[in-house]
Every structure is written in C-alpha cells, then in structure tokens.
Enzyme design. Structure first.
Site, PDB file in Angstrom:
ATOM      1  N   ASP A 137      -1.778  -7.746 -34.089  1.00 12.22           N
ATOM      2  CA  ASP A 137      -2.456  -9.087 -33.079  1.00 12.22           C
ATOM      3  C   ASP A 137      -0.933  -9.453 -32.251  1.00 12.22           C
TER       4      ASP A 137
ATOM      5  N   LEU B  99      -0.232 -12.407 -31.656  1.00 13.58           N
ATOM      6  CA  LEU B  99      -1.142 -14.286 -31.691  1.00 13.58           C
ATOM      7  C   LEU B  99      -1.046 -15.156 -30.216  1.00 13.58           C
TER       8      LEU B  99
ATOM      9  N   SER C 107      -4.606 -16.802 -31.454  1.00 15.09           N
ATOM     10  CA  SER C 107      -4.809 -16.694 -32.497  1.00 15.09           C
ATOM     11  C   SER C 107      -3.530 -17.354 -33.488  1.00 15.09           C
TER      12      SER C 107
ATOM     13  N   ASP D 127       1.846  -6.749 -29.617  1.00 15.94           N
ATOM     14  CA  ASP D 127       1.389  -6.239 -28.320  1.00 15.94           C
ATOM     15  C   ASP D 127       0.787  -4.507 -28.567  1.00 15.94           C
TER      16      ASP D 127
ATOM     17  N   ALA E 141      -8.591  -6.280 -29.112  1.00 18.85           N
ATOM     18  CA  ALA E 141      -7.206  -7.722 -28.246  1.00 18.85           C
ATOM     19  C   ALA E 141      -7.623  -7.118 -26.842  1.00 18.85           C
TER      20      ALA E 141
ATOM     21  N   SER F 234     -19.245  -6.147 -23.440  1.00 19.59           N
ATOM     22  CA  SER F 234     -19.895  -6.794 -23.567  1.00 19.59           C
ATOM     23  C   SER F 234     -21.430  -6.515 -22.475  1.00 19.59           C
TER      24      SER F 234
ATOM     25  N   TYR G  22     -13.110 -10.627 -15.731  1.00 19.89           N
ATOM     26  CA  TYR G  22     -12.749 -10.213 -16.958  1.00 19.89           C
ATOM     27  C   TYR G  22     -13.969  -8.982 -17.054  1.00 19.89           C
TER      28      TYR G  22
ATOM     29  N   LYS H 132     -13.668  -5.023 -18.858  1.00 20.09           N
ATOM     30  CA  LYS H 132     -15.229  -3.930 -19.009  1.00 20.09           C
ATOM     31  C   LYS H 132     -15.198  -3.045 -18.532  1.00 20.09           C
TER      32      LYS H 132
ATOM     33  N   VAL I 137     -24.197 -29.906 -19.962  1.00 23.01           N
ATOM     34  CA  VAL I 137     -25.630 -28.932 -19.595  1.00 23.01           C
ATOM     35  C   VAL I 137     -25.191 -28.416 -18.361  1.00 23.01           C
TER      36      VAL I 137
ATOM     37  N   ARG J 247     -29.716 -17.481 -23.774  1.00 23.52           N
ATOM     38  CA  ARG J 247     -28.573 -16.192 -24.213  1.00 23.52           C
ATOM     39  C   ARG J 247     -28.874 -16.062 -25.332  1.00 23.52           C
TER      40      ARG J 247
ATOM     41  N   ASP K 270     -23.606 -18.767 -13.084  1.00 26.24           N
ATOM     42  CA  ASP K 270     -23.896 -18.145 -14.877  1.00 26.24           C
ATOM     43  C   ASP K 270     -24.950 -17.732 -14.105  1.00 26.24           C
TER      44      ASP K 270
HETATM   45  P1  NAD Z   1     -10.063 -14.088 -29.341  1.00 19.47           P
HETATM   46  O1  NAD Z   1      -9.238 -14.295 -28.407  1.00 19.47           O
HETATM   47  O2  NAD Z   1     -10.570 -14.339 -30.398  1.00 19.47           O
HETATM   48  O3  NAD Z   1      -9.585 -12.402 -30.022  1.00 19.47           O
HETATM   49  C1  NAD Z   1      -9.060 -11.837 -29.719  1.00 19.47           C
HETATM   50  C2  NAD Z   1      -7.355 -11.878 -29.846  1.00 19.47           C
HETATM   51  O4  NAD Z   1      -6.496 -10.010 -29.722  1.00 19.47           O
HETATM   52  C3  NAD Z   1      -5.719 -12.539 -30.471  1.00 19.47           C
HETATM   53  O5  NAD Z   1      -5.858 -13.202 -31.403  1.00 19.47           O
HETATM   54  C4  NAD Z   1      -4.947 -12.501 -29.661  1.00 19.47           C
HETATM   55  O6  NAD Z   1      -4.304 -12.922 -29.768  1.00 19.47           O
HETATM   56  C5  NAD Z   1      -5.273 -10.906 -29.572  1.00 19.47           C
HETATM   57  N1  NAD Z   1      -4.414 -10.353 -28.191  1.00 19.47           N
HETATM   58  C6  NAD Z   1      -4.929 -10.276 -26.684  1.00 19.47           C
HETATM   59  N2  NAD Z   1      -3.929  -9.811 -26.609  1.00 19.47           N
HETATM   60  C7  NAD Z   1      -3.378  -8.793 -27.110  1.00 19.47           C
HETATM   61  C8  NAD Z   1      -2.582  -7.392 -26.516  1.00 19.47           C
HETATM   62  N3  NAD Z   1      -2.156  -7.517 -25.399  1.00 19.47           N
HETATM   63  N4  NAD Z   1      -1.931  -7.248 -28.207  1.00 19.47           N
HETATM   64  C9  NAD Z   1      -2.372  -8.081 -29.012  1.00 19.47           C
HETATM   65  N5  NAD Z   1      -3.535  -8.509 -29.615  1.00 19.47           N
HETATM   66  C10 NAD Z   1      -3.854  -9.507 -28.650  1.00 19.47           C
HETATM   67  O7  NAD Z   1     -11.992 -13.109 -28.678  1.00 19.47           O
HETATM   68  P2  NAD Z   1     -13.171 -12.914 -29.618  1.00 19.47           P
HETATM   69  O8  NAD Z   1     -13.820 -13.720 -28.748  1.00 19.47           O
HETATM   70  O9  NAD Z   1     -12.705 -12.548 -31.184  1.00 19.47           O
HETATM   71  O10 NAD Z   1     -13.271 -11.122 -29.087  1.00 19.47           O
HETATM   72  C11 NAD Z   1     -12.531 -10.385 -29.358  1.00 19.47           C
HETATM   73  C12 NAD Z   1     -13.163  -9.494 -28.522  1.00 19.47           C
HETATM   74  O11 NAD Z   1     -14.501  -9.441 -27.978  1.00 19.47           O
HETATM   75  C13 NAD Z   1     -12.772  -8.865 -27.398  1.00 19.47           C
HETATM   76  O12 NAD Z   1     -11.649  -7.844 -26.176  1.00 19.47           O
HETATM   77  C14 NAD Z   1     -13.434 -10.030 -26.171  1.00 19.47           C
HETATM   78  O13 NAD Z   1     -13.636  -9.549 -24.756  1.00 19.47           O
HETATM   79  C15 NAD Z   1     -14.783  -9.220 -26.253  1.00 19.47           C
HETATM   80  N6  NAD Z   1     -15.726 -10.471 -26.055  1.00 19.47           N
HETATM   81  C16 NAD Z   1     -15.896 -11.311 -26.768  1.00 19.47           C
HETATM   82  C17 NAD Z   1     -17.068 -11.756 -26.721  1.00 19.47           C
HETATM   83  C18 NAD Z   1     -17.288 -13.209 -27.336  1.00 19.47           C
HETATM   84  O14 NAD Z   1     -18.236 -14.106 -26.735  1.00 19.47           O
HETATM   85  N7  NAD Z   1     -16.628 -14.022 -27.919  1.00 19.47           N
HETATM   86  C19 NAD Z   1     -17.751 -11.420 -26.154  1.00 19.47           C
HETATM   87  C20 NAD Z   1     -18.340  -9.447 -25.962  1.00 19.47           C
HETATM   88  C21 NAD Z   1     -16.982  -9.366 -25.781  1.00 19.47           C
HETATM   89  N1  UFG Z   2     -22.969 -23.972 -20.977  1.00 14.79           N
HETATM   90  C1  UFG Z   2     -22.832 -24.990 -20.224  1.00 14.79           C
HETATM   91  N2  UFG Z   2     -22.505 -26.113 -21.192  1.00 14.79           N
HETATM   92  C2  UFG Z   2     -21.011 -26.058 -21.667  1.00 14.79           C
HETATM   93  C3  UFG Z   2     -20.943 -24.042 -21.896  1.00 14.79           C
HETATM   94  C4  UFG Z   2     -22.181 -23.040 -21.788  1.00 14.79           C
HETATM   95  O1  UFG Z   2     -24.359 -25.349 -20.283  1.00 14.79           O
HETATM   96  O2  UFG Z   2     -19.688 -26.545 -21.340  1.00 14.79           O
HETATM   97  C5  UFG Z   2     -24.319 -23.178 -20.686  1.00 14.79           C
HETATM   98  C6  UFG Z   2     -24.170 -21.696 -19.839  1.00 14.79           C
HETATM   99  O3  UFG Z   2     -24.430 -22.571 -18.325  1.00 14.79           O
HETATM  100  C7  UFG Z   2     -24.853 -20.745 -20.520  1.00 14.79           C
HETATM  101  C8  UFG Z   2     -24.556 -20.998 -21.537  1.00 14.79           C
HETATM  102  O4  UFG Z   2     -23.992 -22.403 -22.074  1.00 14.79           O
HETATM  103  O5  UFG Z   2     -26.528 -20.976 -19.818  1.00 14.79           O
HETATM  104  C9  UFG Z   2     -23.849 -19.619 -22.407  1.00 14.79           C
HETATM  105  O6  UFG Z   2     -22.234 -19.908 -21.718  1.00 14.79           O
HETATM  106  P1  UFG Z   2     -21.507 -19.694 -22.658  1.00 14.79           P
HETATM  107  O7  UFG Z   2     -20.435 -19.629 -21.442  1.00 14.79           O
HETATM  108  O8  UFG Z   2     -21.072 -19.823 -23.807  1.00 14.79           O
HETATM  109  O9  UFG Z   2     -21.591 -17.656 -22.656  1.00 14.79           O
HETATM  110  P2  UFG Z   2     -21.743 -17.158 -21.885  1.00 14.79           P
HETATM  111  O10 UFG Z   2     -23.015 -16.155 -21.713  1.00 14.79           O
HETATM  112  O11 UFG Z   2     -21.674 -17.565 -19.963  1.00 14.79           O
HETATM  113  O12 UFG Z   2     -20.850 -15.701 -21.958  1.00 14.79           O
HETATM  114  C10 UFG Z   2     -20.738 -15.344 -22.625  1.00 14.79           C
HETATM  115  C11 UFG Z   2     -18.649 -14.563 -22.778  1.00 14.79           C
HETATM  116  C12 UFG Z   2     -18.866 -13.699 -22.095  1.00 14.79           C
HETATM  117  C13 UFG Z   2     -19.535 -12.721 -22.129  1.00 14.79           C
HETATM  118  C14 UFG Z   2     -21.012 -13.153 -21.984  1.00 14.79           C
HETATM  119  C15 UFG Z   2     -21.764 -11.951 -22.703  1.00 14.79           C
HETATM  120  O13 UFG Z   2     -18.390 -15.796 -22.510  1.00 14.79           O
HETATM  121  O14 UFG Z   2     -17.114 -13.298 -21.810  1.00 14.79           O
HETATM  122  O15 UFG Z   2     -20.410 -13.923 -23.248  1.00 14.79           O
HETATM  123  O16 UFG Z   2     -21.485 -11.763 -24.154  1.00 14.79           O
HETATM  124  F1  UFG Z   2     -19.370 -12.161 -21.640  1.00 14.79           F
END
Ligand code: NAD
Ligand code: UFG
Length: 339
Positions: free
Chosen positions: A30, A32, A35, A64, A87, A130, A155, A159, A223, A237, A301
């Site tokens: 990682d 950081l 994180s 990295d 990551a 995602s 973003y 993916k 909201v 969602r 959205d």
């Molecule tokens: P996060 O940001 O908490 O974790 C990602 C970690 O990767 C962090 O600790 C960051 O420091 C590290 N990182 C970033 N770039 C790096 C690099 N080049 N080298 C080494 N470390 C690196 O995010 P998360 O929510 O744990 O998400 C993990 C994965 O899941 C991501 O790929 C994200 O796109 C995917 N994902 C997350 C969500 C969500 O809503 N959390 C939804 C769908 C997909």
């Molecule tokens: N929302 C609010 N107020 C806020 C934040 C969110 O009303 O302050 C609403 C949004 O409009 C949406 C719902 O809450 O209807 C969820 O929003 P999030 O931002 O929590 O999540 P999303 O579904 O928009 O997207 C998330 C991640 C994306 C990922 C997707 C599916 O941010 O990276 O889930 O995994 F692709």
C-alpha cells in the site's frame, strides 16, 4: 502467500483480516495515499485472537503498485500464489477533474502487476471491479451478463478498461485464473470498531457522510434528489456489509485454486434501499441524530441499482448475511471510536 495491493484500505483491510482468520498468509502492498500505517497493527490486534501473526504469515510493504522493481522484489522475497488487486483511486468526482491520475494509477498498477506475475509464473488474480461498469442498466436486478461500458466518468472507465484488459490477457494465456468481482455499495465496519471507512476530508459517499452527521462532525446530510422513480423518490442502491464483501474474496481465492479460468461475479445482496431507508435505519441505532435536507440531484447519479447475486451463491458458495441494522451499527461504532 496472497498479495493484497491496497491491503491497508477499507475493503483490503477487512479482507486481510478474513483471509488471515481463514488460515491464509498475507502480504499487503500500500502506498498510504488513502490509508494509514496504523491499520497494520489494527489488523494484527483483530487477528491475534484467532491466530499468532509473525513476519512469516503477515507482512506489509509500503510503496506503489506501479513500481516494477518493488513488486518484483515482493515476488522474490515471498512465495506469492495469488494477487488481489484493490489498489486504486476511487472518487468519481475527483476522477472527472484528474482523469490522467486515475488512468495512470488504476491501469498502470494493473499492467505492472500482471507483468511481474507472468515473470514469476503466478497466474491467479482477483480484481476489484464495480457495479459502475453497468452504467444505467435497462432493468433490475443486474445480472453479470448485462452490457458494460456505458460508464459516465473516468473512474468507471478505468474499471471497464481493466476488465477488458483482463479478458485479453486471459485470451492470450489460458493458464491464468482471473476473477472479476463487481462490488455494489460496500458499507459498515468490523465488529471490533478498529477498522472501517475513514475517508480524508468531506466524504463523497452516503454512509461515511451519515456517520459524521451522527457523531456531530458534520451538521446535516444533503439528500441528492427526492424525485427519482423509486418508492420514496430518493436513490436506491444495493448496500453490502464490508465483512460480507471480504468473505466473498476468501471464497474467490478458494475458487482460483480450482483452476477456474476467467469468471465474473456480482457481490451484492440483491436488495435495494433508498437514501431515506438508510437514514431511518441509522437513526434507529444512533437515537435520531441524523438530520437531513433534500437538495437537488447530484449529476451522474442513477435512480436505482441492485444486483442479482445468484451466480456468486451457486459458484462461490457465497451469500451476504449481514443486515442493514448491522451495517449501521458497525459504521456508527467505528465512527465513534475514531472521533
Ligand atoms: P480505499 O481507498 O480505502 O483503498 C485503496 C487502497 O489502495 C488505499 O489504502 C490506498 O492507499 C491504496 N493505493 C491507491 N493507489 C495505490 C497504488 N498505486 N499503489 C499502492 N497502493 C495504492 O478504497 P476501497 O474502498 O477499499 O476500494 C478498494 C478497491 O475496490 C478499489 O479498487 C475501488 O475502486 C474498488 N471499489 C470500491 C467501492 C467502494 O464503494 N468502496 C465500490 C466498487 C469498487
Ligand atoms: N447520496 C446522498 N447524499 C450524499 C451522498 C450520497 O443523497 O451526501 C446518495 C446518492 O445520490 C445515491 C446514494 O446516496 O443515491 C449512494 O451514493 P454513494 O455516493 O454512496 O454511492 P454511489 O452509488 O453513487 O457510488 C458508489 C461508489 C462508486 C461505485 C458504486 C457502485 O462511489 O465508486 O458505488 O459500486 F462504483
């Protein structure tokens, strides 16, 4: 050992805990950027209740995933059998402003890892994709065979592109085993309250925002829209507990061992909740502290998004078990402990 890139992040840290609890040895890499190094000790604190951790079964490298020399060194120093690639950069809004940073980080890290893996003859790979790759799906629930690629931001495109790269890599070398996991909306935290989602600055996502309102760090939740085509007008969602999601990775690693080829799974619950459903459930666990105001829609959205997760049930033997109350309780507990 299993290499977890981004292993100190939100989903990576919960997955490290569940893999270690299941008896797997783990190496985290990682940089950081989103994180904190303290997560390493928190993982140890949680897992030491079930298993003694040493440098032989749990290691962390700070650096990295795009750094070829470092990743090569990790493969030289450890007997890596599989890689789970968490990551990456993940903020939708930021990706619109910084597209090159997103393409660089997310794509180059993936290509770099796959190159080092090939060099060392390691062919087992799990990728964090995602639900965003589906864009605005034509019907609900969403199945894995729905069309992908109609994404609306850089973003999401990273993916989608990485999924396509993985399909090409597999087509060129069928000895790879690749599992693409399409996460829906992960929320919640570990029962211990030691690890959870802790974004820098003002949260973009719903649950961390609500948690900060509940603990008085932010005043009220905005909201985004109450005129969607849903049961109460607010966006719907598929929220999935992060521990359930982590357990999905344990099942995926097991599947890799069966020489599965390339597989794609939705990881969701199959149930959709609206923003107001979440606020109401959270208010039950925190005593009504979440105030909100209805404001305009957030650009990009969609109204509704939830999974059909039958394929993961059938082929991985995985189902999400934790309910919405548990997701809210653990989020609130984590936020209070991290005040
Ligand atoms: P996060 O940001 O908490 O974790 C990602 C970690 O990767 C962090 O600790 C960051 O420091 C590290 N990182 C970033 N770039 C790096 C690099 N080049 N080298 C080494 N470390 C690196 O995010 P998360 O929510 O744990 O998400 C993990 C994965 O899941 C991501 O790929 C994200 O796109 C995917 N994902 C997350 C969500 C969500 O809503 N959390 C939804 C769908 C997909
Ligand atoms: N929302 C609010 N107020 C806020 C934040 C969110 O009303 O302050 C609403 C949004 O409009 C949406 C719902 O809450 O209807 C969820 O929003 P999030 O931002 O929590 O999540 P999303 O579904 O928009 O997207 C998330 C991640 C994306 C990922 C997707 C599916 O941010 O990276 O889930 O995994 F692709």
């Amino acid at each position: 050992m299993i290499l977890l890139t981004g292993g100190l992040g939100y989903i990576g840290s919960h997955t490290a805990v569940e893999l270690l609890n299941a008896g797997e040895d783990v190496v985290c890499l990682d940089n950081l950027s989103n994180s904190d190094i303290s997560v390493k000790d928190k993982i140890k604190q949680i897992v030491c209740k079930t298993r003694e951790l040493t440098d032989d079964n749990f290691k962390v490298y700070i650096g990295d995933a795009r750094d070829y020399k470092l990743v090569d060194k990790i493969f030289c120093e450890n007997k890596i059998s599989s890689v789970i690639h968490f990551a990456g950069l993940k903020a939708v809004g930021e990706s619109v402003k910084l597209p090159l940073e997103y393409y660089d980080n997310n794509l180059i890290s993936t290509i770099n890892l796959l190159e080092v893996m090939k060099k060392h003859g390691v062919k087992n790979f799990v990728f964090s994709s995602s639900a965003t790759v589906y864009g605005a799906a034509k019907s609900m629930p969403i199945y894995e065979n729905f069309e992908t690629g109609a994404v609306t931001n850089p973003y999401g495109r990273t993916k989608y592109f990485i999924e396509e790269i993985l399909k090409d890599v597999y087509a060129s070398d069928k000895s790879f085993n690749i599992i693409i996991l399409r996460y829906f909306n992960p929320i919640g935290a570990h029962d211990s309250g030691l690890i959870g989602e802790n974004p820098n600055g003002i949260p973009n996502n719903l649950m961390p925002y609500i948690s900060r309102v509940a603990t008085g760090k932010l005043e009220y939740l905005s909201v985004f829209g109450d005129d969607y085509n849903t049961h109460d007008g607010t966006g719907v969602r598929d929220y999935i507990h992060v521990v359930d999601l982590a357990l999905g990775h344990v099942k995926a690693v097991k599947k890799l061992k069966s020489k599965c080829g390339l597989k794609i799974y939705n990881l969701g619950t199959g149930v959709g909740y609206s923003v107001l459903d979440i606020v109401n459930a959270y208010n039950k666990v925190c005593g009504g502290k979440v105030k909100y105001k209805i404001v305009g829609r957030r650009p990009g959205d969609i109204d509704i998004c939830y999974a059909n997760a039958d394929k993961a049930k059938k082929e991985l033997g995985w189902v999400a078990e934790r309910n919405l109350e548990n997701m809210c309780k653990t989020s609130y507990n984590f936020e209070k402990k991290n005040k």
